[in-house]
Design a protein around this motif. Structure first.
Motif, mmCIF file in Angstrom:
data_model
loop_
_atom_site.group_PDB
_atom_site.id
_atom_site.type_symbol
_atom_site.label_atom_id
_atom_site.label_comp_id
_atom_site.label_asym_id
_atom_site.label_seq_id
_atom_site.Cartn_x
_atom_site.Cartn_y
_atom_site.Cartn_z
ATOM 1 N N ARG A 125 -10.182 10.582 24.675
ATOM 2 C CA ARG A 125 -9.616 10.437 23.337
ATOM 3 C C ARG A 125 -10.713 10.356 22.275
ATOM 4 O O ARG A 125 -10.602 10.917 21.196
ATOM 5 C CB ARG A 125 -8.732 9.199 23.275
ATOM 6 C CG ARG A 125 -7.401 9.355 24.018
ATOM 7 C CD ARG A 125 -6.600 8.068 23.970
ATOM 8 N NE ARG A 125 -5.297 8.240 24.599
ATOM 9 C CZ ARG A 125 -4.419 7.249 24.785
ATOM 10 N NH1 ARG A 125 -4.740 6.000 24.371
ATOM 11 N NH2 ARG A 125 -3.264 7.482 25.359
ATOM 12 N N GLY A 126 -11.776 9.619 22.610
ATOM 13 C CA GLY A 126 -12.897 9.510 21.668
ATOM 14 C C GLY A 126 -13.559 10.849 21.406
ATOM 15 O O GLY A 126 -13.880 11.198 20.265
ATOM 16 N N LEU A 127 -13.767 11.617 22.504
ATOM 17 C CA LEU A 127 -14.377 12.937 22.342
ATOM 18 C C LEU A 127 -13.473 13.864 21.537
ATOM 19 O O LEU A 127 -13.947 14.638 20.700
ATOM 20 C CB LEU A 127 -14.665 13.541 23.724
ATOM 21 C CG LEU A 127 -15.779 12.848 24.526
ATOM 22 C CD1 LEU A 127 -15.860 13.447 25.927
ATOM 23 C CD2 LEU A 127 -17.119 12.975 23.812
ATOM 24 N N TRP A 128 -12.177 13.767 21.796
ATOM 25 C CA TRP A 128 -11.229 14.600 21.056
ATOM 26 C C TRP A 128 -11.233 14.238 19.572
ATOM 27 O O TRP A 128 -11.241 15.098 18.700
ATOM 28 C CB TRP A 128 -9.833 14.443 21.641
ATOM 29 C CG TRP A 128 -8.808 15.299 20.937
ATOM 30 C CD1 TRP A 128 -7.896 14.912 20.013
ATOM 31 C CD2 TRP A 128 -8.616 16.712 21.110
ATOM 32 N NE1 TRP A 128 -7.147 15.972 19.591
ATOM 33 C CE2 TRP A 128 -7.569 17.091 20.247
ATOM 34 C CE3 TRP A 128 -9.238 17.669 21.922
ATOM 35 C CZ2 TRP A 128 -7.114 18.401 20.174
ATOM 36 C CZ3 TRP A 128 -8.776 18.980 21.854
ATOM 37 C CH2 TRP A 128 -7.731 19.328 20.987
ATOM 38 N N GLY A 129 -11.254 12.933 19.307
ATOM 39 C CA GLY A 129 -11.306 12.492 17.913
ATOM 40 C C GLY A 129 -12.580 12.933 17.224
ATOM 41 O O GLY A 129 -12.569 13.354 16.054
ATOM 42 N N ALA A 133 -14.377 15.536 18.017
ATOM 43 C CA ALA A 133 -14.282 16.983 17.812
ATOM 44 C C ALA A 133 -13.422 17.305 16.593
ATOM 45 O O ALA A 133 -13.761 18.178 15.780
ATOM 46 C CB ALA A 133 -13.722 17.645 19.063
ATOM 47 N N GLU A 134 -12.282 16.591 16.459
ATOM 48 C CA GLU A 134 -11.417 16.812 15.288
ATOM 49 C C GLU A 134 -12.155 16.483 13.998
ATOM 50 O O GLU A 134 -12.053 17.201 12.997
ATOM 51 C CB GLU A 134 -10.157 15.960 15.403
ATOM 52 C CG GLU A 134 -9.157 16.454 16.429
ATOM 53 C CD GLU A 134 -7.886 15.626 16.421
ATOM 54 O OE1 GLU A 134 -7.983 14.408 16.118
ATOM 55 O OE2 GLU A 134 -6.815 16.184 16.683
ATOM 56 N N THR A 135 -12.915 15.389 14.016
ATOM 57 C CA THR A 135 -13.682 14.998 12.832
ATOM 58 C C THR A 135 -14.725 16.047 12.480
ATOM 59 O O THR A 135 -14.908 16.403 11.310
ATOM 60 C CB THR A 135 -14.367 13.643 13.061
ATOM 61 O OG1 THR A 135 -13.378 12.647 13.350
ATOM 62 C CG2 THR A 135 -15.170 13.222 11.838
ATOM 63 N N ALA A 136 -15.430 16.573 13.506
ATOM 64 C CA ALA A 136 -16.449 17.592 13.268
ATOM 65 C C ALA A 136 -15.836 18.861 12.686
ATOM 66 O O ALA A 136 -16.386 19.467 11.761
ATOM 67 C CB ALA A 136 -17.181 17.904 14.571
ATOM 68 N N VAL A 137 -14.677 19.253 13.242
ATOM 69 C CA VAL A 137 -14.006 20.453 12.721
ATOM 70 C C VAL A 137 -13.570 20.234 11.284
ATOM 71 O O VAL A 137 -13.735 21.116 10.418
ATOM 72 C CB VAL A 137 -12.800 20.812 13.608
ATOM 73 C CG1 VAL A 137 -11.958 21.900 12.939
ATOM 74 C CG2 VAL A 137 -13.266 21.286 14.972
ATOM 75 N N THR A 138 -13.016 19.051 10.987
ATOM 76 C CA THR A 138 -12.577 18.743 9.619
ATOM 77 C C THR A 138 -13.752 18.774 8.651
ATOM 78 O O THR A 138 -13.656 19.349 7.559
ATOM 79 C CB THR A 138 -11.910 17.358 9.573
ATOM 80 O OG1 THR A 138 -10.789 17.349 10.467
ATOM 81 C CG2 THR A 138 -11.442 17.030 8.163
ATOM 82 N N LEU A 139 -14.879 18.158 9.054
ATOM 83 C CA LEU A 139 -16.058 18.172 8.200
ATOM 84 C C LEU A 139 -16.574 19.593 7.990
ATOM 85 O O LEU A 139 -16.994 19.956 6.892
ATOM 86 C CB LEU A 139 -17.158 17.297 8.804
ATOM 87 C CG LEU A 139 -16.905 15.783 8.775
ATOM 88 C CD1 LEU A 139 -18.013 15.054 9.532
ATOM 89 C CD2 LEU A 139 -16.825 15.277 7.339
ATOM 90 N N GLY A 140 -16.545 20.397 9.054
ATOM 91 C CA GLY A 140 -16.978 21.778 8.933
ATOM 92 C C GLY A 140 -16.126 22.560 7.948
ATOM 93 O O GLY A 140 -16.642 23.331 7.136
ATOM 94 N N VAL A 141 -14.811 22.350 8.033
ATOM 95 C CA VAL A 141 -13.897 23.028 7.105
ATOM 96 C C VAL A 141 -14.172 22.585 5.670
ATOM 97 O O VAL A 141 -14.205 23.407 4.741
ATOM 98 C CB VAL A 141 -12.434 22.754 7.487
ATOM 99 C CG1 VAL A 141 -11.488 23.255 6.400
ATOM 100 C CG2 VAL A 141 -12.099 23.419 8.820
ATOM 101 N N LEU A 142 -14.397 21.275 5.488
ATOM 102 C CA LEU A 142 -14.693 20.763 4.148
ATOM 103 C C LEU A 142 -15.987 21.358 3.596
ATOM 104 O O LEU A 142 -16.070 21.697 2.412
ATOM 105 C CB LEU A 142 -14.784 19.239 4.173
ATOM 106 C CG LEU A 142 -13.467 18.493 4.404
ATOM 107 C CD1 LEU A 142 -13.723 16.996 4.529
ATOM 108 C CD2 LEU A 142 -12.488 18.769 3.259
#
Length: 285
Positions: free
Chosen positions: A23-27, A29-38
């Motif tokens: 769950r931590g790794l998934w979270g 990864a989601e954070t990294a993708v969100t930051l990348g999109v931003l």
């Protein structure tokens, strides 16, 4: 049976730990993708959206100035005709176009040109107000000129800014301008492509001033304020610039691209002046 209980408990703990790790790794990864999109959105905003907005606004401002000047010229012609002094009036000479008058020579420097205080020009424009149009055919630039070099009120709107305390268009001294090289319309993106002999015009409500590019300083310190002097020259690179009074134009922008560490400087000299109204058949006096 009692001996197997600790084994089962350890397996359950390991399962929960693995689940929490996943769950931590998934979270993460989601954070990294969100930051990348931003980050991508921010880059798109800076490199595309700000350019689009600034260019559209600058083009509207150029059209507004041209309409204002056209109305003023029409009103002036109407008044001259009513007074019997218009192009069609009998004055003992034909109202034909004349060649553009040459810029004042060195011996005339300081006497004033059309649009100078000595010629009774209007007061200085308000801060941040667009009052002229700069045209650089070599790099396809047509952009408003505003008073001051503030980012929010001038440069970020896609305008070029007139350095305070430098000469006004057509005046003796140094008419100095700044513009963005990247983002917010980037009017000076290709300033490095200008070459000696290229023509630059500055149009105001009173006249059109033509300058000819003579020199380029590819890179100097951002603190090299001598390039904006009445006799522009570099204090960082001795020998670059001018040594005598004249009617100069200075264009400045940041360099290298996407940085603001150094300044690129282009210099020109006033070549001719066309007083507004000469196009209608009355040459500049």
């Amino acid at each position: 049976m009692r001996g197997r209980v600790p084994v089962v408990v350890r397996r359950q703990r390991r399962g929960r730990a693995r689940l929490l790790l996943a769950r931590g790794l998934w979270g993460a990864a989601e954070t990294a993708v969100t930051l990348g999109v931003l980050v991508l959105l921010l880059v798109a905003h800076q490199l595309w959206w700000t350019n689009r907005q600034a260019r559209e606004g600058a083009e509207r401002q150029v059209r507004a100035l041209e309409r204002e000047w056209a109305r003023g010229s029409a009103a002036g012609r109407a008044g001259a005709d009513a007074a019997g002094t218009g192009p069609g009036a009998s004055s003992g000479r034909e109202g034909t176009d004349r060649e553009e008058p040459r810029a004042p020579g060195r011996a005339e420097a300081g006497r004033g040109t059309p649009g100078s205080p000595a010629a009774g020009r209007p007061r200085a424009p308000r801060w941040d107000r667009a009052y002229a149009v700069l045209r650089i055919p070599r790099i396809g630039v047509t952009v408003p000129v505003a008073e001051g070099t503030g980012k929010a009120g001038v440069l970020d709107r896609g305008y070029v800014g007139h350095y305070p305390r430098t000469a006004r268009p057509g005046e003796a001294g140094n008419f100095a301008l700044a513009g963005h090289r990247n983002t917010h319309g980037e009017p000076f993106r290709r300033l490095d492509l200008l070459r000696a002999g290229d023509r630059v015009t500055v149009e105001t409500a009173e006249a059109r001033f033509a300058y000819v590019i003579e020199k380029t300083l590819p890179q100097t310190s951002a603190r090299d304020s001598a390039v904006l002097g009445a006799v522009p020259r570099s204090s960082v690179h001795p020998g670059r610039g001018y040594r005598e009074p004249g009617y100069y134009l200075t264009l400045t922008t940041c360099t290298p691209e996407y940085t603001s560490r150094y300044r690129l400087v282009v210099w020109g000299r006033l070549a001719s002046v066309r007083v507004r109204g000469a196009e209608e058949g009355r040459g500049a006096e």
